[in-house]
Scaffold this motif. Structure first.
Motif, PDB file in Angstrom:
ATOM      1  N   PRO A 203       1.267  -1.146   0.423  1.00  8.11           N
ATOM      2  CA  PRO A 203       0.049   0.163   0.421  1.00  8.11           C
ATOM      3  C   PRO A 203       0.795   1.404   0.463  1.00  8.11           C
ATOM      4  N   LYS A 204       2.220   1.024   0.403  1.00  5.33           N
ATOM      5  CA  LYS A 204       2.922   2.393   0.449  1.00  5.33           C
ATOM      6  C   LYS A 204       4.018   2.368  -0.888  1.00  5.33           C
ATOM      7  N   LEU A 205       3.613   1.555  -1.734  1.00  9.43           N
ATOM      8  CA  LEU A 205       4.666   1.983  -2.468  1.00  9.43           C
ATOM      9  C   LEU A 205       4.432   3.319  -3.590  1.00  9.43           C
ATOM     10  N   PRO A 206       2.599   3.746  -4.021  1.00  5.55           N
ATOM     11  CA  PRO A 206       3.229   4.664  -4.574  1.00  5.55           C
ATOM     12  C   PRO A 206       3.872   5.659  -3.499  1.00  5.55           C
ATOM     13  N   SER A 207       4.260   6.054  -2.556  1.00  7.91           N
ATOM     14  CA  SER A 207       4.621   7.068  -1.886  1.00  7.91           C
ATOM     15  C   SER A 207       6.592   6.939  -1.744  1.00  7.91           C
ATOM     16  N   PHE A 208       6.449   5.969  -2.411  1.00  4.71           N
ATOM     17  CA  PHE A 208       8.068   5.544  -2.243  1.00  4.71           C
ATOM     18  C   PHE A 208       8.779   6.510  -3.908  1.00  4.71           C
ATOM     19  N   ARG A 209       9.842   7.094  -3.441  1.00  2.71           N
ATOM     20  CA  ARG A 209      10.572   7.565  -4.701  1.00  2.71           C
ATOM     21  C   ARG A 209      11.411   6.916  -5.852  1.00  2.71           C
ATOM     22  N   SER A 245      14.192  -0.994 -12.682  1.00  6.84           N
ATOM     23  CA  SER A 245      13.802   0.688 -12.114  1.00  6.84           C
ATOM     24  C   SER A 245      12.961  -0.446 -10.688  1.00  6.84           C
ATOM     25  N   GLY A 246      13.261   1.085 -10.003  1.00 10.56           N
ATOM     26  CA  GLY A 246      12.998   0.541  -8.121  1.00 10.56           C
ATOM     27  C   GLY A 246      13.013   1.882  -7.457  1.00 10.56           C
ATOM     28  N   TYR A 247      13.119   1.993  -6.082  1.00 10.22           N
ATOM     29  CA  TYR A 247      12.955   2.855  -5.804  1.00 10.22           C
ATOM     30  C   TYR A 247      14.305   3.055  -4.733  1.00 10.22           C
ATOM     31  N   PHE A 248      14.759   4.672  -4.264  1.00  6.37           N
ATOM     32  CA  PHE A 248      15.549   4.248  -3.459  1.00  6.37           C
ATOM     33  C   PHE A 248      15.829   3.544  -2.514  1.00  6.37           C
ATOM     34  N   VAL A 249      14.470   3.519  -1.503  1.00  2.65           N
ATOM     35  CA  VAL A 249      14.226   2.679  -0.463  1.00  2.65           C
ATOM     36  C   VAL A 249      14.699   1.429  -0.139  1.00  2.65           C
ATOM     37  N   PHE A 250      14.682   0.708  -1.997  1.00  2.00           N
ATOM     38  CA  PHE A 250      15.220  -0.803  -2.083  1.00  2.00           C
ATOM     39  C   PHE A 250      17.258  -0.751  -2.302  1.00  2.00           C
ATOM     40  N   GLU A 251      17.176   0.480  -2.623  1.00  2.56           N
ATOM     41  CA  GLU A 251      18.960   0.119  -2.544  1.00  2.56           C
ATOM     42  C   GLU A 251      18.900   0.234  -1.150  1.00  2.56           C
ATOM     43  N   LEU A 283      14.924   9.858   3.858  1.00  4.37           N
ATOM     44  CA  LEU A 283      14.273   8.472   3.443  1.00  4.37           C
ATOM     45  C   LEU A 283      12.776   9.359   4.213  1.00  4.37           C
ATOM     46  N   ASN A 284      11.554   9.541   3.221  1.00  5.12           N
ATOM     47  CA  ASN A 284      10.084  10.136   3.778  1.00  5.12           C
ATOM     48  C   ASN A 284      10.240   9.392   4.718  1.00  5.12           C
ATOM     49  N   SER A 285       8.206   9.752   5.449  1.00  5.46           N
ATOM     50  CA  SER A 285       8.629   8.121   6.369  1.00  5.46           C
ATOM     51  C   SER A 285       7.540   6.892   5.940  1.00  5.46           C
ATOM     52  N   ASP A 286       6.689   6.631   4.719  1.00  4.31           N
ATOM     53  CA  ASP A 286       6.687   5.341   4.805  1.00  4.31           C
ATOM     54  C   ASP A 286       7.861   4.594   3.834  1.00  4.31           C
ATOM     55  N   GLU A 287       8.946   5.076   3.306  1.00  6.02           N
ATOM     56  CA  GLU A 287      10.177   4.332   2.869  1.00  6.02           C
ATOM     57  C   GLU A 287      10.457   3.950   4.175  1.00  6.02           C
ATOM     58  N   LEU A 293      10.588  -4.460   6.806  1.00  7.25           N
ATOM     59  CA  LEU A 293       9.858  -5.617   6.450  1.00  7.25           C
ATOM     60  C   LEU A 293      11.111  -5.565   4.310  1.00  7.25           C
ATOM     61  N   LEU A 294      11.682  -4.514   3.993  1.00  9.18           N
ATOM     62  CA  LEU A 294      11.954  -4.824   2.690  1.00  9.18           C
ATOM     63  C   LEU A 294      13.616  -5.138   2.893  1.00  9.18           C
ATOM     64  N   VAL A 295      13.628  -4.701   3.939  1.00 10.31           N
ATOM     65  CA  VAL A 295      15.703  -6.075   4.126  1.00 10.31           C
ATOM     66  C   VAL A 295      15.057  -7.526   4.294  1.00 10.31           C
ATOM     67  N   LEU A 296      14.154  -7.794   5.778  1.00 11.42           N
ATOM     68  CA  LEU A 296      13.626  -9.506   5.185  1.00 11.42           C
ATOM     69  C   LEU A 296      13.126  -9.777   3.826  1.00 11.42           C
TER      70      LEU A 296
END
Length: 370
Positions: A203-209, A245-251, A283-287, A293-296
């Protein structure tokens, strides 16, 4: 995910010598095989020319020419913009990539060949990571993402890799391979991670950069050199095969996960990596809320896909399971500690590191918890 056994190249040293001479006009004086997941890599010393890495892609990935062209272009673009990336050298025909038809024991197949610059340094996996180098690694990851956002190329769309199992956008795909964990109690944890990912991250993916991810900044793909008595600098960024293609928080999540693997204090790794990353991209709050959970999720991908790859390449089990063996314990540790306790260590540590940096004070020499 590992490709089929018959797709992986298996060139002899004499074949490497012949290809290097024919394609690049270089005379090989010594060859040393390098580890690889699906491809074949060689360290080659050449007479009066220095040292290089000859990279031979597996025949499956060699079919995706546009993606490989973009990866090669990205490496050159990063190097031109001050980041220590390998670059591809032109062949005698003026090409940075060449498709070679070779018989590696399964009939003639086409393998894409590149000659890359050899970067000096030691893999992060072979040093004791200090907060300083972890900070630099986090900072470099964010800078890499920022630089790639400025890159222009006609084939950028190929990075929209739908159903790419190593993307953190595709965590639910782990379910398709989860049977390899049957009978292992870790399967319950992986199922829990996937469930929480779908409920709390999706649900938070849309707010990731958005950005372009390297996608595999692991402890063997980052090289370092000493930069003083107790400091290191990053001297090399390797292996762009998982770009997407992805998001900063993924890296950031991927970097934290891999830096935990060899650490004596894996829980403390997150703080300095986050501090370095946020010195470039806060990072923003959602990131922030999704990072745990992304690390896990990345640990879960590594564990399940490594098990599956071993079924296809049992002779390569030791290499394929390099990350998964220790990652198994780290995934269990993070799951049992829980989100609140882990975030307290990570973000508290990041705040302390950032404060020391702002005050020009020396960072701690070790990660040892107080």
């Amino acid at each position: 995910m590992s490709i089929k056994k018959e797709s992986k190249p298996n060139l002899s040293l004499s074949q490497v010598t012949e290809i290097t001479a024919r394609l690049f006009g270089l005379t090989v004086s010594s060859i040393r095989p390098l580890p690889s997941y699906d491809d074949q890599n060689f360290h080659v010393m050449c007479v009066n020319a220095g040292e290089f890495v000859l990279k031979v892609m597996n025949s499956s990935d060699s079919e995706n020419i546009k993606l490989l062209e973009l990866q090669t272009h990205s490496m050159n673009f990063l190097q031109q913009n001050g980041l220590p990336s390998q670059t591809a050298l032109c062949s005698v025909a003026g090409e940075m990539m060449t498709l070679e038809e070779i018989d590696c024991g399964y009939g003639l197949q086409k393998y894409l060949v590149r000659l890359l610059t050899y970067l000096p340094g030691t893999p992060v996996a072979k040093i004791t990571c200090t907060p300083q180098i972890l900070y630099e690694l986090g900072k470099t990851a964010a800078m890499l993402n920022q630089v790639l956002l400025r890159m222009e190329h006609e084939n950028l769309r190929v990075l929209q890799r739908e159903n790419f199992i190593w993307s953190l956008s595709c965590v639910p795909m782990i379910n398709d391979y989860l049977s390899v964990m049957d009978g292992d109690p870790m399967q319950l944890i992986v199922r829990g991670v996937i469930d929480q990912y779908q409920k709390r991250v999706v649900p938070k993916l849309p707010s990731f950069r958005k950005c372009i991810n390297h996608g595999d900044m692991n402890d063997h793909n980052i090289l370092v050199q000493q930069d003083g008595p107790s400091r290191y600098k990053i001297s090399g960024i390797l292996d762009f095969g998982d770009m997407s293609s992805g998001y900063f928080v993924f890296e950031l999540a991927i970097a934290i996960m891999y830096m935990m693997i060899e650490s004596l204090y894996p829980l403390e790794v997150g703080g300095p990596v986050i501090a370095g990353f946020e010195s470039v991209v806060p990072l923003n709050s959602d990131e922030k809320d999704s990072l745990y959970l992304l690390v896990l999720s990345r640990f879960s991908q590594s564990l399940v896909y490594a098990r599956s790859a071993v079924l296809q390449q049992p002779e390569n089990e030791e290499y394929l399971m390099t990350t998964a063996k220790k990652g198994n314990r780290h995934l269990q540790l993070l799951w049992e500690k829980g989100k609140e306790e882990v975030e307290k260590v990570w973000f508290g540590g990041a705040a302390n590191i950032s404060m020391l940096i702002a005050d020009s004070k020396p960072l701690p020499q070790t990660l040892k918890p107080k």
